[in-house]
Design an enzyme around this catalytic site. Structure first.
Site, PDB file in Angstrom:
ATOM      1  N   GLY A  71      81.715  55.338   4.729  1.00 59.26           N
ATOM      2  CA  GLY A  71      80.956  56.367   5.427  1.00 59.26           C
ATOM      3  C   GLY A  71      81.344  56.455   6.889  1.00 59.26           C
ATOM      4  N   ALA A  72      81.209  57.656   7.451  1.00 62.13           N
ATOM      5  CA  ALA A  72      81.447  57.834   8.878  1.00 62.13           C
ATOM      6  C   ALA A  72      80.269  57.232   9.646  1.00 62.13           C
ATOM      7  CB  ALA A  72      81.594  59.319   9.197  1.00 62.13           C
ATOM      8  N   GLY A  73      80.410  57.205  10.969  1.00 63.46           N
ATOM      9  CA  GLY A  73      79.354  56.656  11.808  1.00 63.46           C
ATOM     10  C   GLY A  73      79.650  55.272  12.332  1.00 63.46           C
ATOM     11  N   HIS A  74      80.817  54.721  11.943  1.00 62.20           N
ATOM     12  CA  HIS A  74      81.193  53.372  12.381  1.00 62.20           C
ATOM     13  C   HIS A  74      82.405  53.394  13.306  1.00 62.20           C
ATOM     14  CE1 HIS A  74      78.352  52.192   9.386  1.00 62.20           C
ATOM     15  NE2 HIS A  74      79.102  52.659   8.392  1.00 62.20           N
ATOM     16  N   LYS A 122      84.495  47.388   2.785  1.00 62.40           N
ATOM     17  CA  LYS A 122      83.315  46.595   3.125  1.00 62.40           C
ATOM     18  C   LYS A 122      82.433  46.473   1.892  1.00 62.40           C
ATOM     19  CE  LYS A 122      81.764  49.374   6.283  1.00 62.40           C
ATOM     20  NZ  LYS A 122      82.683  50.466   5.980  1.00 62.40           N
ATOM     21  N   HIS A 241      73.754  50.299   8.773  1.00 67.97           N
ATOM     22  CA  HIS A 241      73.232  51.571   8.280  1.00 67.97           C
ATOM     23  C   HIS A 241      71.711  51.620   8.469  1.00 67.97           C
ATOM     24  CE1 HIS A 241      76.847  50.557   5.836  1.00 67.97           C
ATOM     25  NE2 HIS A 241      77.174  51.798   6.157  1.00 67.97           N
ATOM     26  N   GLY A 436      68.499  55.328  40.006  1.00 66.84           N
ATOM     27  CA  GLY A 436      67.648  54.431  39.242  1.00 66.84           C
ATOM     28  C   GLY A 436      67.684  52.978  39.625  1.00 66.84           C
ATOM     29  N   CYS A 438      67.085  51.683  42.949  1.00 65.49           N
ATOM     30  CA  CYS A 438      66.473  51.353  44.234  1.00 65.49           C
ATOM     31  C   CYS A 438      65.397  50.275  44.097  1.00 65.49           C
ATOM     32  CB  CYS A 438      65.879  52.610  44.873  1.00 65.49           C
ATOM     33  SG  CYS A 438      65.247  52.355  46.538  1.00 65.49           S
ATOM     34  N   SER A 482      71.779  50.724  50.323  1.00 65.22           N
ATOM     35  CA  SER A 482      70.532  50.231  50.906  1.00 65.22           C
ATOM     36  C   SER A 482      70.735  48.886  51.584  1.00 65.22           C
ATOM     37  CB  SER A 482      69.448  50.105  49.831  1.00 65.22           C
ATOM     38  OG  SER A 482      69.106  51.362  49.311  1.00 65.22           O
TER      39      SER A 482
END
Length: 608
Positions: A71-74, A122, A241, A436, A438, A482
């Site tokens: 599957g894609a997404g890896h 896998k 997954h 973000g 400070c 700063s």
């Protein structure tokens, strides 16, 4: 995806949201669009759009071919590793869904060659079934080629114990990449089908992987979801997954506490349910630290440092270190650790350690493989330069004391503690008005000042040295813009105190006023910010000017500084990070400048 393990626990109303915004044309076209982008990056590749297959177009068909997929997404696994030196092709399914057997058969046909093909998958039910079915169908259709197809299933997840995994075995994780990197390099060198297959099989039996994440991931095209993983929790052993993991820990531990637990999962030989790889003392290993999707490079560096430190403490010899994004779960905020146990000297039936490392070091021509040194881990003592403290000169400073040293120190402590308490609110302001950081910067400065007080470096008996110590904290602990501004101001204040101190050595309000004016002028030498500028200069200048004009009245000056800080809510930014933020938004949000708010906080809690 067919899950042989617990399915994802995603609830519509659970406490931690899952980031569900994506950059795409459509969820349905995302996988093919991504593969087209990969082909634009790597001109070696061809793309079968209908079957979602990427393959090497100029394949050397006199050499063994390697195929992987799922599957894609890896990404970059597995398509990002197709190219000379690793995979010959990758067959892709939809996100988290195995390709079907006809896709895989087409993939086998595209890379058909005279020497044979090793298919590596896998250990997930859908992948094993569809790739296995394709192999058997292809062999049935081409019986003369049946013996030239080999099949390797990789299961390296140690979170799934033997009792839980039962028949299905361990899940396949990032260790799969090491299997086909080493086997692919051997194939590229001209290894035989049996040699490549044996190497892949041997490596797959010597890897162990454990993953950990702060949250789950969202699949494009599905409804926005929330995870049942709380903000204070981290999950150990979850799958790629969104499958639930082995256990959860709350509160989220420091890396120094988390990494030893993960290494226990990987290397324990006393846990019979989870002891998959025969680790012993002083083993040689290859370390792979894998970003599961959205861990920052900054954090990844810290993770690698902690893992290597702990491996060294346990007596392991880390022969290679690999780190980066190898096998993801979309944008999952987590990482995995993989250890490859190298063969012991003289180990029967094993390839040599030198051969494995040489194959691992071979440089492939693929975009997915990350740079590696090709050298064993060095000790930190070999790489860290010896510290050198830059000492001030030995000149005698004017010895100036405040009237009430104890009250002076208590005032500084009060201001420091107030900054620490305000960190979250100042950070919130800066996330809108700046970058973000400070709140954390001011908190670091405050903590540094408190440490200097505890060490006796800041006291009321030696004012000049105390102010110089504060300037050093601003420079070293705060850093950035700063830190530089505060350090310049306090350095100027120290100079002003020496130039204007009374002859008797005691401090007066008039001397304070003259020193403050001098310090502000020093600061103006290095910044163009002038009030009103929506920066920390606004309340600082208001304080100094009011202090002098009011006859050196601290309370009146503090009130003026507070008004100036409040007024930044309605100002257009002329300097600082806020200058890059759309002005109407700042006014609409009614967010004051966070740096100005920090000055206001200090002055309102400081008593001189």
């Amino acid at each position: 995806m067919n899950y042989p393990f617990p399915a994802p626990r995603l609830l519509p109303s659970s406490p931690m949201s899952v980031q569900s915004k994506h950059l795409l044309n459509s969820a349905s076209s995302l996988v093919v669009d991504s593969l087209k982008g990969l082909c634009a990056i790597n001109p070696q590749l061809g793309l079968d759009v209908q079957n979602k297959i990427v393959y090497v177009t100029s394949q050397d068909r006199s050499k063994v071919a390697l195929m992987c997929g799922g599957g894609a997404g890896h990404e970059p696994a597995h398509a990002g590793f197709v190219g000379r030196g690793i995979l010959t092709s990758a067959v892709c399914g939809n996100v988290f869904a195995s390709p079907n057997s006809s896709q895989v058969r087409r993939g086998i046909d595209l890379i058909d060659n005279a020497k044979g093909t090793v298919i590596i998958v896998k250990n997930y039910t859908g992948d094993v079934l569809n790739f296995g079915l394709a192999k058997e169908q292809y062999a049935a259709m081409h019986p003369e080629k049946a013996e030239r197809l080999k099949f390797v299933i990789v299961g390296d997840d140690v979170a799934v114990g033997k009792a839980q995994g039962k028949i299905v075995g361990r899940r396949g994780l990032a260790g799969t990449v090491l299997v086909y990197k080493i086997a692919g390099a051997l194939a590229h060198r001209g290894g035989s089908l049996d040699e490549v297959y044996s190497m892949a099989t041997w490596i797959s039996n010597r890897i162990a992987t454990i993953g950990v994440s702060l949250g789950h991931t969202h699949v494009p095209g599905t409804a926005p979801m929330a995870s049942d993983l709380a903000h204070s929790e981290i999950e150990i052993g979850l799958g790629i997954h969104n499958e639930s993991g082995h256990s959860r820990i709350s509160p989220i531990p420091k890396l120094s506490e988390l990494i030893p637990q993960l290494l226990d999962f990987l290397t324990s030989v006393t846990d019979q349910d989870r002891s998959f790889v025969p680790f012993k003392s002083k083993d040689k290993v290859v370390l792979l630290v894998n970003n599961l999707g959205s861990v920052s490079e900054l954090e990844m560096g810290g993770i690698v440092a902690e893992v290597t430190k702990n491996l060294d403490a346990r007596g392991f010899e880390t022969s290679r270190v690999l780190a980066g994004t190898f096998m993801t779960s979309l944008n999952m905020p987590g990482f995995s650790i993989t250890l490859l146990l190298l063969p012991a000297e003289g180990e029967a039936g094993a390839p040599s350690t030198s051969e494995i490392l040489e194959l691992l070091d071979d440089k492939p021509e693929v975009p997915g493989w990350k740079w590696s040194s090709g050298a064993p881990l060095m000790t930190m003592s070999e790489q860290i330069a010896p510290g050198k403290v830059i000492q001030g000169n030995n000149a005698e400073y004017a010895k100036i004391a405040v009237q009430n040293p104890k009250e002076f120190i208590e005032g500084i402590k009060s201001a420091a503690h107030a900054l620490i308490k305000e960190e979250a609110e100042i950070t919130r302001m800066d996330s809108i008005a700046g970058d973000g950081d400070c709140g954390l910067t001011l908190k670091a400065g405050a903590e540094g000042v408190l440490s200097k007080i505890d060490a006796g470096d800041i006291n009321g008996e030696d004012l000049v040295r105390s102010i110089i110590a504060i300037a050093q904290v601003a420079e070293e602990a705060m850093g950035g813009t700063s830190g530089a501004l505060y350090s310049i101001f306090f350095s100027g204040l120290a100079q002003g105190l020496q130039a204007n101190a009374p002859n008797g050595g005691g401090m007066t309000t008039q001397a304070w006023g003259q020193a403050l004016v001098s310090a502000l002028n020093k600061l103006y030498t290095y910044t163009r910010a002038r009030p009103p500028s929506r920066t920390l200069v606004d309340p600082l200048a208001a304080f100094v000017e009011s202090f002098v004009q009011s006859g050196n009245t601290f309370v009146q000056a503090t009130t003026a500084a507070g008004r100036a800080a409040e007024a930044t809510k309605d100002l257009d930014a002329k300097a600082g990070r806020s200058a890059y933020v759309e002005g109407d938004r700042l006014k609409k949000e009614q967010v004051p400048d966070p740096g100005a708010w920090g000055v206001k906080t200090i002055l309102e809690h400081l008593a001189v």
